[in-house]
Design a protein around this motif. Structure first.
Motif, PDB file in Angstrom:
ATOM      1  N   ASP A   1     -64.777  -3.579 -10.096  1.00 47.51           N
ATOM      2  CA  ASP A   1     -65.153  -3.741  -8.809  1.00 47.51           C
ATOM      3  C   ASP A   1     -64.899  -4.990  -8.062  1.00 47.51           C
ATOM      4  N   LYS A   2     -64.151  -5.716  -8.619  1.00 51.28           N
ATOM      5  CA  LYS A   2     -63.653  -7.292  -8.140  1.00 51.28           C
ATOM      6  C   LYS A   2     -63.368  -7.232  -6.707  1.00 51.28           C
ATOM      7  N   LEU A   3     -62.662  -6.201  -6.138  1.00 49.71           N
ATOM      8  CA  LEU A   3     -62.113  -6.157  -4.978  1.00 49.71           C
ATOM      9  C   LEU A   3     -63.213  -6.012  -4.010  1.00 49.71           C
ATOM     10  N   ASP A   4     -64.218  -5.332  -4.405  1.00 48.14           N
ATOM     11  CA  ASP A   4     -65.272  -5.360  -3.361  1.00 48.14           C
ATOM     12  C   ASP A   4     -65.720  -6.614  -2.953  1.00 48.14           C
ATOM     13  N   LEU A   5     -66.151  -7.672  -3.898  1.00 52.36           N
ATOM     14  CA  LEU A   5     -66.699  -8.770  -3.797  1.00 52.36           C
ATOM     15  C   LEU A   5     -65.506  -9.592  -2.998  1.00 52.36           C
ATOM     16  N   ILE A   6     -64.353  -9.618  -3.393  1.00 51.81           N
ATOM     17  CA  ILE A   6     -63.187 -10.024  -2.628  1.00 51.81           C
ATOM     18  C   ILE A   6     -63.147 -10.005  -1.062  1.00 51.81           C
ATOM     19  N   VAL A   7     -63.140  -8.503  -0.833  1.00 52.75           N
ATOM     20  CA  VAL A   7     -63.279  -8.226   0.456  1.00 52.75           C
ATOM     21  C   VAL A   7     -64.367  -8.522   1.383  1.00 52.75           C
ATOM     22  N   GLN A   8     -65.476  -8.489   0.662  1.00 49.00           N
ATOM     23  CA  GLN A   8     -66.893  -9.008   1.539  1.00 49.00           C
ATOM     24  C   GLN A   8     -66.754 -10.239   1.756  1.00 49.00           C
ATOM     25  N   LYS A   9     -66.367 -11.251   0.786  1.00 50.58           N
ATOM     26  CA  LYS A   9     -66.144 -12.665   1.295  1.00 50.58           C
ATOM     27  C   LYS A   9     -64.844 -13.087   1.967  1.00 50.58           C
ATOM     28  N   ALA A  10     -64.008 -12.354   1.878  1.00 46.66           N
ATOM     29  CA  ALA A  10     -62.968 -12.725   2.546  1.00 46.66           C
ATOM     30  C   ALA A  10     -63.236 -12.456   4.178  1.00 46.66           C
ATOM     31  N   VAL A  11     -63.863 -11.387   4.220  1.00 50.62           N
ATOM     32  CA  VAL A  11     -64.289 -11.152   5.664  1.00 50.62           C
ATOM     33  C   VAL A  11     -65.265 -12.187   6.339  1.00 50.62           C
ATOM     34  N   GLU A  12     -66.266 -12.496   5.581  1.00 52.80           N
ATOM     35  CA  GLU A  12     -67.040 -13.601   5.828  1.00 52.80           C
ATOM     36  C   GLU A  12     -66.504 -14.912   6.263  1.00 52.80           C
ATOM     37  N   LEU A  13     -65.312 -15.302   5.433  1.00 51.43           N
ATOM     38  CA  LEU A  13     -64.477 -16.418   5.599  1.00 51.43           C
ATOM     39  C   LEU A  13     -63.534 -16.324   6.671  1.00 51.43           C
ATOM     40  N   GLY A  14     -63.218 -15.268   7.251  1.00 51.52           N
ATOM     41  CA  GLY A  14     -62.479 -15.181   8.539  1.00 51.52           C
ATOM     42  C   GLY A  14     -61.321 -14.448   8.470  1.00 51.52           C
ATOM     43  N   ALA A  15     -61.040 -13.667   7.156  1.00 52.44           N
ATOM     44  CA  ALA A  15     -59.541 -12.940   7.139  1.00 52.44           C
ATOM     45  C   ALA A  15     -59.565 -11.965   8.241  1.00 52.44           C
ATOM     46  N   TRP A  16     -58.087 -11.938   8.886  1.00 48.53           N
ATOM     47  CA  TRP A  16     -57.851 -10.737   9.868  1.00 48.53           C
ATOM     48  C   TRP A  16     -57.891  -9.346   9.246  1.00 48.53           C
ATOM     49  N   GLU A  17     -57.128  -9.428   8.203  1.00 53.32           N
ATOM     50  CA  GLU A  17     -57.080  -8.065   7.223  1.00 53.32           C
ATOM     51  C   GLU A  17     -56.667  -8.348   5.677  1.00 53.32           C
ATOM     52  N   ILE A  18     -57.307  -7.193   5.147  1.00 53.47           N
ATOM     53  CA  ILE A  18     -57.021  -7.346   3.692  1.00 53.47           C
ATOM     54  C   ILE A  18     -55.895  -6.451   3.144  1.00 53.47           C
TER      55      ILE A  18
END
Length: 245
Positions: free
Chosen positions: A86-103
């Motif tokens: 489930d590592k991608l769950d954490l990556i998506v959550q934190k990437a959104v918090e840090l401003g990623a436009w899309e994943i």
């Protein structure tokens, strides 16, 4: 001030339905006349006054509108090789918090997790819910999208169209800092899985025009690396004038 997403904003009014309406009515116990912020998910914030409130629907009057101040000044797409568990769950959550436009999840040669079409789509739906909650929590002006799973070559082709495409490779020597001085409108970055990228993949990335670069002397875990890169990008471009001194 409470903040909620709604795609139903038009002609000076806004509507909030579903779980958010129940939260406003039952948890926050808001009443007509109170104000809250509604975001349309596309970068616009609306100061609104509640007209009617019920667990099924909240109707609001739009008082003013302004662009959201929480988006990065550059659009960053994260291409993330599929990690295990489930590592991608954490990556998506934190990437959104840090401003990623899309994943964009990607299958590379060393990915252990290789979901088929049905399981990949089910996983994407869950990840999109995670992105939505992270966007709410962090006060984003838009809801980043989690795109369908791409093959390695599909990802390379998509990244090659961006003015700055970063490929992070543990054996690279090119530092990140000088690459960020270009300040393009869009950036894409590729992060590998637990086993990293093969030398062949690094050569293919370089041939496709991607900037093969390093994150420094330490080897970062696949769930740490995208957060490092996004933090560096956010710091650089949100402090652009200072960084040019």
């Amino acid at each position: 001030m409470p903040r909620f997403f709604s795609h139903q904003v038009a002609d000076g009014t806004a509507r909030i339905i579903g779980e958010d309406a129940r939260h406003i009515a039952l948890s926050l116990r808001c009443r007509p006349g109170e104000e809250l912020t509604v975001c349309d998910g596309q970068g616009q914030d609306y100061l609104c006054r509640i007209q009617t409130v019920a667990p099924e629907e909240v109707e609001l009057e739009v008082l003013s509108q302004k662009p959201s101040g929480s988006e990065l000044p550059v659009r960053v797409t994260l291409y993330q090789a599929m990690p295990k568990g489930d590592k991608l769950d954490l990556i998506v959550q934190k990437a959104v918090e840090l401003g990623a436009w899309e994943i964009v999840p990607v299958l590379t040669s060393r990915c252990v997790s290789r979901p088929d079409g049905r399981s990949a789509e089910k996983k994407r739906e869950r990840l999109q819910r995670i992105a939505l909650e992270a966007a709410k929590q962090s006060g984003r002006g838009r809801i980043p999208q989690v795109q369908p799973l791409l093959s390695w070559h599909q990802a390379l082709e998509a990244m090659s169209r961006d003015p700055l495409a970063l490929f992070f490779y543990e054996q690279a020597r090119q530092p990140l800092g000088p690459l960020l001085r270009k300040r393009p409108e869009t950036i894409s970055l590729m992060i590998g899985p637990e086993g990293g990228f093969s030398q062949e993949e690094a050569e293919e990335a370089r041939s496709a025009g991607l900037a093969v670069c390093s994150m420094g002397p330490r080897i970062l875990r696949c769930e740490t690396a995208p957060l490092y890169a996004l933090s560096a990008i956010a710091y650089t471009y949100e402090n652009w004038e200072e960084s040019q001194l």
